[in-house]
Design a protein around this motif. Structure first.
Motif, short mmCIF file in Angstrom:
data_model
loop_
_atom_site.label_atom_id
_atom_site.label_comp_id
_atom_site.label_asym_id
_atom_site.label_seq_id
_atom_site.Cartn_x
_atom_site.Cartn_y
_atom_site.Cartn_z
N ALA A 210 0.83 -1.21 0.00
CA ALA A 210 0.00 0.00 0.00
C ALA A 210 0.86 1.25 0.00
CB ALA A 210 -0.93 0.00 1.21
N VAL A 211 1.93 1.25 0.80
CA VAL A 211 2.83 2.41 0.85
C VAL A 211 3.55 2.58 -0.49
CG1 VAL A 211 4.84 3.43 2.00
CG2 VAL A 211 3.11 2.24 3.34
N GLY A 212 3.90 1.46 -1.14
CA GLY A 212 4.52 1.53 -2.45
C GLY A 212 3.61 2.21 -3.47
N LEU A 213 2.31 1.87 -3.45
CA LEU A 213 1.35 2.53 -4.34
C LEU A 213 1.28 4.03 -4.05
CD1 LEU A 213 -1.73 0.09 -4.49
CD2 LEU A 213 0.17 0.33 -6.10
N PHE A 214 1.25 4.37 -2.78
CA PHE A 214 1.20 5.78 -2.40
C PHE A 214 2.41 6.54 -2.90
CE2 PHE A 214 2.20 9.20 0.64
CZ PHE A 214 1.01 9.92 0.60
N ARG A 215 3.56 5.91 -2.84
CA ARG A 215 4.80 6.54 -3.32
C ARG A 215 4.76 6.77 -4.83
NH1 ARG A 215 8.52 10.16 -2.35
NH2 ARG A 215 10.66 9.54 -2.89
N LEU A 216 4.20 5.81 -5.58
CA LEU A 216 4.05 5.99 -7.03
C LEU A 216 3.16 7.19 -7.34
CD1 LEU A 216 3.58 2.29 -8.26
CD2 LEU A 216 5.63 3.71 -8.47
N LEU A 217 2.06 7.31 -6.62
CA LEU A 217 1.15 8.43 -6.83
C LEU A 217 1.83 9.76 -6.48
CD1 LEU A 217 -2.07 6.91 -5.24
CD2 LEU A 217 -1.72 7.38 -7.66
N GLU A 218 2.56 9.75 -5.39
CA GLU A 218 3.23 10.97 -4.94
C GLU A 218 4.24 11.46 -5.97
OE1 GLU A 218 5.42 12.31 -0.83
OE2 GLU A 218 6.10 10.48 -1.79
N LEU A 219 5.06 10.55 -6.48
CA LEU A 219 6.12 10.93 -7.41
C LEU A 219 5.58 11.34 -8.77
CD1 LEU A 219 8.77 8.21 -6.52
CD2 LEU A 219 8.87 10.64 -5.96
N GLU A 229 -8.06 5.14 -6.64
CA GLU A 229 -9.13 4.18 -6.90
C GLU A 229 -8.94 3.50 -8.25
OE1 GLU A 229 -14.04 4.02 -7.00
OE2 GLU A 229 -12.98 5.90 -6.56
N LYS A 230 -8.59 4.27 -9.28
CA LYS A 230 -8.38 3.71 -10.61
C LYS A 230 -7.16 2.79 -10.65
CE LYS A 230 -10.49 7.63 -13.04
NZ LYS A 230 -10.24 8.77 -13.97
N LEU A 231 -6.09 3.20 -9.94
CA LEU A 231 -4.88 2.38 -9.92
C LEU A 231 -5.15 1.06 -9.21
CD1 LEU A 231 -1.89 2.12 -10.61
CD2 LEU A 231 -1.35 3.30 -8.46
N CYS A 232 -5.88 1.10 -8.11
CA CYS A 232 -6.22 -0.13 -7.39
C CYS A 232 -7.06 -1.05 -8.27
CB CYS A 232 -6.97 0.20 -6.10
SG CYS A 232 -5.93 0.92 -4.81
N ALA A 233 -8.00 -0.47 -9.00
CA ALA A 233 -8.84 -1.26 -9.89
C ALA A 233 -8.00 -1.91 -10.99
CB ALA A 233 -9.94 -0.39 -10.50
N ALA A 234 -7.05 -1.15 -11.55
CA ALA A 234 -6.19 -1.69 -12.61
C ALA A 234 -5.30 -2.81 -12.10
CB ALA A 234 -5.35 -0.57 -13.21
N LEU A 235 -4.95 -2.76 -10.82
CA LEU A 235 -4.07 -3.77 -10.23
C LEU A 235 -4.84 -4.89 -9.53
CD1 LEU A 235 -1.38 -1.39 -8.69
CD2 LEU A 235 -0.97 -3.05 -10.53
N ASN A 236 -6.19 -4.78 -9.52
CA ASN A 236 -7.04 -5.77 -8.84
C ASN A 236 -6.78 -5.81 -7.34
OD1 ASN A 236 -8.33 -6.76 -11.27
ND2 ASN A 236 -6.39 -7.77 -11.75
N ASN A 238 -7.83 -4.31 -3.46
CA ASN A 238 -8.94 -3.75 -2.69
C ASN A 238 -8.57 -2.37 -2.17
OD1 ASN A 238 -10.78 -3.09 -0.58
ND2 ASN A 238 -11.30 -5.25 -0.34
N LYS A 239 -9.26 -1.33 -2.64
CA LYS A 239 -8.92 0.04 -2.25
C LYS A 239 -9.19 0.30 -0.77
CE LYS A 239 -9.72 4.93 -3.31
NZ LYS A 239 -10.20 5.30 -1.96
N LYS A 240 -10.20 -0.34 -0.19
CA LYS A 240 -10.48 -0.12 1.22
C LYS A 240 -9.30 -0.54 2.09
CE LYS A 240 -15.53 -0.44 1.02
NZ LYS A 240 -16.74 -1.16 1.50
N SER A 241 -8.68 -1.64 1.73
CA SER A 241 -7.51 -2.09 2.48
C SER A 241 -6.36 -1.09 2.34
CB SER A 241 -7.05 -3.47 1.98
OG SER A 241 -8.04 -4.44 2.20
#
Length: 299
Positions: A210-219, A229-236, A238-241
């Motif tokens: 989850a932190v790795g995804l956040f870092r991608l968004l940040e950079l 939400e879209k990135l989580c969907a593309a990666l399958n 769960n966005k709530k987690s």
């Protein structure tokens, strides 16, 4: 991303009241980085959460990556302590020990498989945690000892994290989400994760992921909340987690800032006390020197 305040201080003993306050504040709300057990760094054993219990137990996990039984948590902790034998200031050591236990349990799950996003998340957490550590060389040595204790490659963690960071800096919100229609090394990594997370292979979601995804968004400067939400969907995924674990991560950073500030104040007070104690000694030495010189002159 919040940045942990930089400061430098010597190791604090277990008995200092500020250390107890700092550790309590740091871990009280960080459930994702806290296990329902306590442990001893000296005996390398686990004790039940019931304070009246003297029973000890060893945590074992199932792994599909090897035919040999996975090592107990105590063995991983011992390998880390043997690889890095210098004392670690308590505010850092408390969280490091929590993390290595948690990551051991992740590593030896049946569904675990190393991936670059997980590595980016861990490197991000580690660098934030160790920001302001007294020695940069020691900070890297601790990182090496930590990853090797888990029987993984610290160079691979660093290399993959840097690779994803460089890629993310060249993306925008649209291109970040649209990785599946593109070709490239990082795009292939993300496609593989999406395929495995979609049920076509082994995938184990974790807080570091989850932190790795956040870092991608940040950079990539993807600040719109809908992009996650879209990135989580593309990666399958769960966005709530992801949302839950990112909230815990932000809270951890906040607690680290508070704890380090408390420790910094303690160190400054101790330094001032030492200076105040040396002043009378200097005055006495000056008086003795003056009297000795005058007595010698009179003779």
């Amino acid at each position: 991303m919040a940045t942990v305040a930089s400061l430098s201080f010597p190791a604090i003993t277990q008995s200092s009241p500020e250390r107890k306050i700092a550790s309590r504040n740091l871990l009280s709300d960080s459930n994702a980085f806290k296990l329902p057990t306590t442990f001893s760094l000296h005996s390398i054993s686990f004790r039940a959460s019931n304070p009246n219990s003297n029973s000890r137990f060893v945590v074992h996990c199932m792994s599909s990556t090897t035919s040999d039984p996975p090592p107990p948590v105590a063995e991983t902790k011992l390998k880390f302590l043997n690889a890095y034998k210098r004392p670690i200031p308590s505010i850092y050591n408390t969280v490091l020990q929590e993390l290595i236990v948690q990551q051991h349990l992740m590593k030896y799950k049946k569904t675990y498989r190393y991936d670059a996003v997980f590595a980016l998340g861990f490197v991000t957490v580690y660098d934030q945690l160790m920001d302001g550590y007294p020695s940069e060389d020691d900070r890297e040595a601790i990182f090496q000892a930590y990853i090797k204790a888990l029987n993984e490659d610290p160079q691979q963690y660093r290399a993959d994290a840097q690779k994803l960071e460089a890629w993310a800096r060249a993306q925008n919100a649209a291109s970040l989400v649209d990785f599946s229609s593109k070709t490239g090394e990082v795009e292939d990594i993300l496609k593989d994760i999406a395929e495995r997370a979609g049920g076509n292979g082994s995938f184990s979601y974790s807080r570091f992921f989850a932190v790795g995804l956040f870092r991608l968004l940040e950079l990539s400067n993807a600040t719109d909340p809908t992009i996650l939400e879209k990135l989580c969907a593309a990666l399958n995924i769960n966005k709530k987690s992801v949302d839950r674990d990112l909230d815990v991560y932000r809270n951890l950073l906040s607690k680290l800032v508070q704890a380090k500030e408390l420790l910094k104040e303690y160190v400054e007070r101790e330094k001032k006390k030492r200076e105040e104690r040396t002043e009378p000694q200097k005055a006495n030495e000056a008086v003795k020197s003056y009297l000795a010189e005058n007595l010698y002159t009179r003779k």
